[in-house]
Design a protein around this motif. Sequence first.
Motif, PDB file in Angstrom:
ATOM      1  N   ARG A 105       1.904 -10.920 -17.569  1.00  0.00           N
ATOM      2  CA  ARG A 105       0.517 -11.273 -17.268  1.00  0.00           C
ATOM      3  C   ARG A 105       0.003 -12.199 -18.369  1.00  0.00           C
ATOM      4  O   ARG A 105      -0.314 -11.756 -19.468  1.00  0.00           O
ATOM      5  N   ILE A 106      -0.062 -13.466 -18.077  1.00  0.00           N
ATOM      6  CA  ILE A 106      -0.494 -14.459 -19.047  1.00  0.00           C
ATOM      7  C   ILE A 106      -1.524 -15.363 -18.390  1.00  0.00           C
ATOM      8  O   ILE A 106      -1.339 -15.808 -17.255  1.00  0.00           O
ATOM      9  N   ALA A 107      -2.605 -15.638 -19.101  1.00  0.00           N
ATOM     10  CA  ALA A 107      -3.622 -16.537 -18.566  1.00  0.00           C
ATOM     11  C   ALA A 107      -3.019 -17.918 -18.348  1.00  0.00           C
ATOM     12  O   ALA A 107      -2.344 -18.467 -19.213  1.00  0.00           O
ATOM     13  N   SER A 108      -3.256 -18.464 -17.159  1.00  0.00           N
ATOM     14  CA  SER A 108      -2.745 -19.785 -16.832  1.00  0.00           C
ATOM     15  C   SER A 108      -3.641 -20.404 -15.775  1.00  0.00           C
ATOM     16  O   SER A 108      -4.138 -19.702 -14.890  1.00  0.00           O
ATOM     17  N   PRO A 109      -3.850 -21.724 -15.837  1.00  0.00           N
ATOM     18  CA  PRO A 109      -4.624 -22.369 -14.777  1.00  0.00           C
ATOM     19  C   PRO A 109      -3.906 -22.361 -13.434  1.00  0.00           C
ATOM     20  O   PRO A 109      -4.542 -22.566 -12.399  1.00  0.00           O
ATOM     21  N   VAL A 110      -2.605 -22.113 -13.452  1.00  0.00           N
ATOM     22  CA  VAL A 110      -1.833 -22.032 -12.204  1.00  0.00           C
ATOM     23  C   VAL A 110      -1.730 -20.553 -11.842  1.00  0.00           C
ATOM     24  O   VAL A 110      -0.870 -19.825 -12.332  1.00  0.00           O
ATOM     25  N   THR A 111      -2.614 -20.099 -10.978  1.00  0.00           N
ATOM     26  CA  THR A 111      -2.741 -18.669 -10.682  1.00  0.00           C
ATOM     27  C   THR A 111      -1.911 -18.217  -9.491  1.00  0.00           C
ATOM     28  O   THR A 111      -1.832 -17.020  -9.225  1.00  0.00           O
ATOM     29  N   SER A 112      -1.282 -19.148  -8.795  1.00  0.00           N
ATOM     30  CA  SER A 112      -0.552 -18.792  -7.578  1.00  0.00           C
ATOM     31  C   SER A 112       0.904 -18.454  -7.836  1.00  0.00           C
ATOM     32  O   SER A 112       1.677 -18.240  -6.893  1.00  0.00           O
ATOM     33  N   VAL A 113       1.292 -18.400  -9.114  1.00  0.00           N
ATOM     34  CA  VAL A 113       2.697 -18.172  -9.477  1.00  0.00           C
ATOM     35  C   VAL A 113       2.809 -16.855 -10.239  1.00  0.00           C
ATOM     36  O   VAL A 113       2.063 -16.626 -11.208  1.00  0.00           O
ATOM     37  N   ASP A 114       3.729 -16.005  -9.811  1.00  0.00           N
ATOM     38  CA  ASP A 114       4.021 -14.764 -10.516  1.00  0.00           C
ATOM     39  C   ASP A 114       5.169 -14.992 -11.494  1.00  0.00           C
ATOM     40  O   ASP A 114       6.151 -15.680 -11.171  1.00  0.00           O
ATOM     41  N   GLU A 115       5.060 -14.389 -12.679  1.00  0.00           N
ATOM     42  CA  GLU A 115       6.096 -14.498 -13.694  1.00  0.00           C
ATOM     43  C   GLU A 115       6.588 -13.113 -14.064  1.00  0.00           C
ATOM     44  O   GLU A 115       5.811 -12.150 -14.106  1.00  0.00           O
ATOM     45  N   SER A 116       7.875 -13.011 -14.345  1.00  0.00           N
ATOM     46  CA  SER A 116       8.452 -11.775 -14.873  1.00  0.00           C
ATOM     47  C   SER A 116       9.557 -12.143 -15.845  1.00  0.00           C
ATOM     48  O   SER A 116      10.084 -13.259 -15.826  1.00  0.00           O
ATOM     49  N   VAL A 117       9.877 -11.206 -16.729  1.00  0.00           N
ATOM     50  CA  VAL A 117      11.017 -11.392 -17.615  1.00  0.00           C
ATOM     51  C   VAL A 117      12.113 -10.458 -17.124  1.00  0.00           C
ATOM     52  O   VAL A 117      11.884  -9.271 -16.858  1.00  0.00           O
TER      53      VAL A 117
END
Length: 580
Positions: free
Chosen positions: A45-57
Amino acid sequence: MRRGITGSMFRLLVVAASAAAAAVPVAPVAGADPEGADRVETPVRIASPVTSVDESVVRVRVPLPDSVGAQPAACDWLSYLRYRDANGPSVAAEADRILIAQPGILEGAGAFDSVARNTVAAAARRGEHIEFWALDRRSNCLDDHTGVRAGLAAHNYDVALDYYYHHRPVDGHTFAGFLGNDQVAWLANVGIAQTITDEYDLLVHELPDPALRERKVLCGGHSLGGVVTAFFADADFGGTPGYRQCAGYFALDTAISPTLSALSGLPSPWSILPSGGLDYEATQAALRSGVAPRTLNLPVLIGPETMTLLGIVGLAADVDPDGQSHLAAALPRTPNLDTTLRFLFSRDATTFAAGSPSVRQFRLTNAAVLGALMGNASQPLAFLQTSPGFFDGGPVRDKDFPLPQDLAHNPALTPLTRAALGPDTLGIPDQPDGPLYTWRNYDRITAPGATVYRDSAGKPYATPETEVTDIGELARSLAAQPLPFTEDYFPTKLATDIFQVDDPQIARLLVHPEGVTAHPTINLLGGSGLVIGNGPPRSGRLVIAPGYHHLDVLTASAQQNNHRPEPISTSLADFAVDPR
């Protein structure tokens, strides 16, 4: 004559080895084995202007062979950052395409954050659900980012400074120091063969269907990652050609080639020094004995302490961008740090020699410190340059170091030297003990009331056309990612293996030389990057992003000053949709 490490380079490596600080082994924070699991995926969960992308490690247990030697348990895990469309399938095999990216030299998975998000989002706008996997190399298992993570959680970069430099523990863990050459002996056996094997093993683990890999996976990388991708494509894995794992290739300011000839701007000693000298076996003997450093660790600019410093600077710019920085004053006066700061902040050779005025005499915001370290208008080394804006708040002058500007841009210089220094006139704050120097972001260069700073020839240091990276996004990528932007312990063997590609011990890896041309390729180059000076690639799609520097192809913002789609990620998304 075989290409190998020259006598000059060997002396350089010995100097680097002797300069490496001895340290007690550190317990890497990323490494505790989750009990009973061989794969762990954790949402990010990281603030980003691109909100439509999910990130995981994602971490996958793939133990190293015994022949590599003893290493921390954390290094038996492979890691990558997984980016996917939030509205797309959660199972990777169901995605329309999967891009897997190898990092460049001294680079970690976190460096791909912006281009990964932007590419996934651009494909989604076309109705395609793709994934972007940013790989970390094994050596990043040695990094200790405890202090940066704790500082991020506390919203206070003093926590990181205290951890790394004042022996203050975090959660009961005390920083034991940066690893010395004798503590990374196993990296003498981790070169190009292990690196491409890791990529293959990861793909097989995550996407076990070979037909699916061949149909859906695009293989590529940034900088040195393009060379690694070429080795992967030309290699054979137990009878399975590497190129059969990919449907196409993408090159981010690099070339898909197993030689360094297409990357004459590559910032490494072995790309600059003449060939000859030690052959492969002698090189390996030097690495295994410890006579040569097992990681790229020079007395200045390059090494684990400098890479960690970038993370701390990114942290400060993330949590307190407009606050006056006390980073320089808080750092210890070690030969490494002092020389590095003098190299980066000296206005000319006289200043560098005298050490005055030093960066400690200037008042800078935290964002300005980050911009000075990585901005194209002040960072003198092209391979570290982004385009995030320019200084503001006080007088600025030309930075005539390491070369005077009129000489640095002299056409008589070799193409390699010009590429290494970049095309831009450098600027630097000119008033020590004076005003607070702030940072004007890439999209505010011509904002109402903005001062236009010009070089000695009357040309603006920065324009909306030359600045493409958001300083806040750059700071976040450096500090907030669970896998780092930088690589503290880059294995020397990986570089020497690639340099010695014509030695039979390395050439035997290139079983399928047809691999690099077996599929379509897209070449995504910065108009002010490292590769373009050699001329456009002879095959594949070509996209040149005007004004982009070497790192901008990774860090450029989705919102550009010309109000047009960001060209690198948009073109890469188009290629992912239809690589033919």
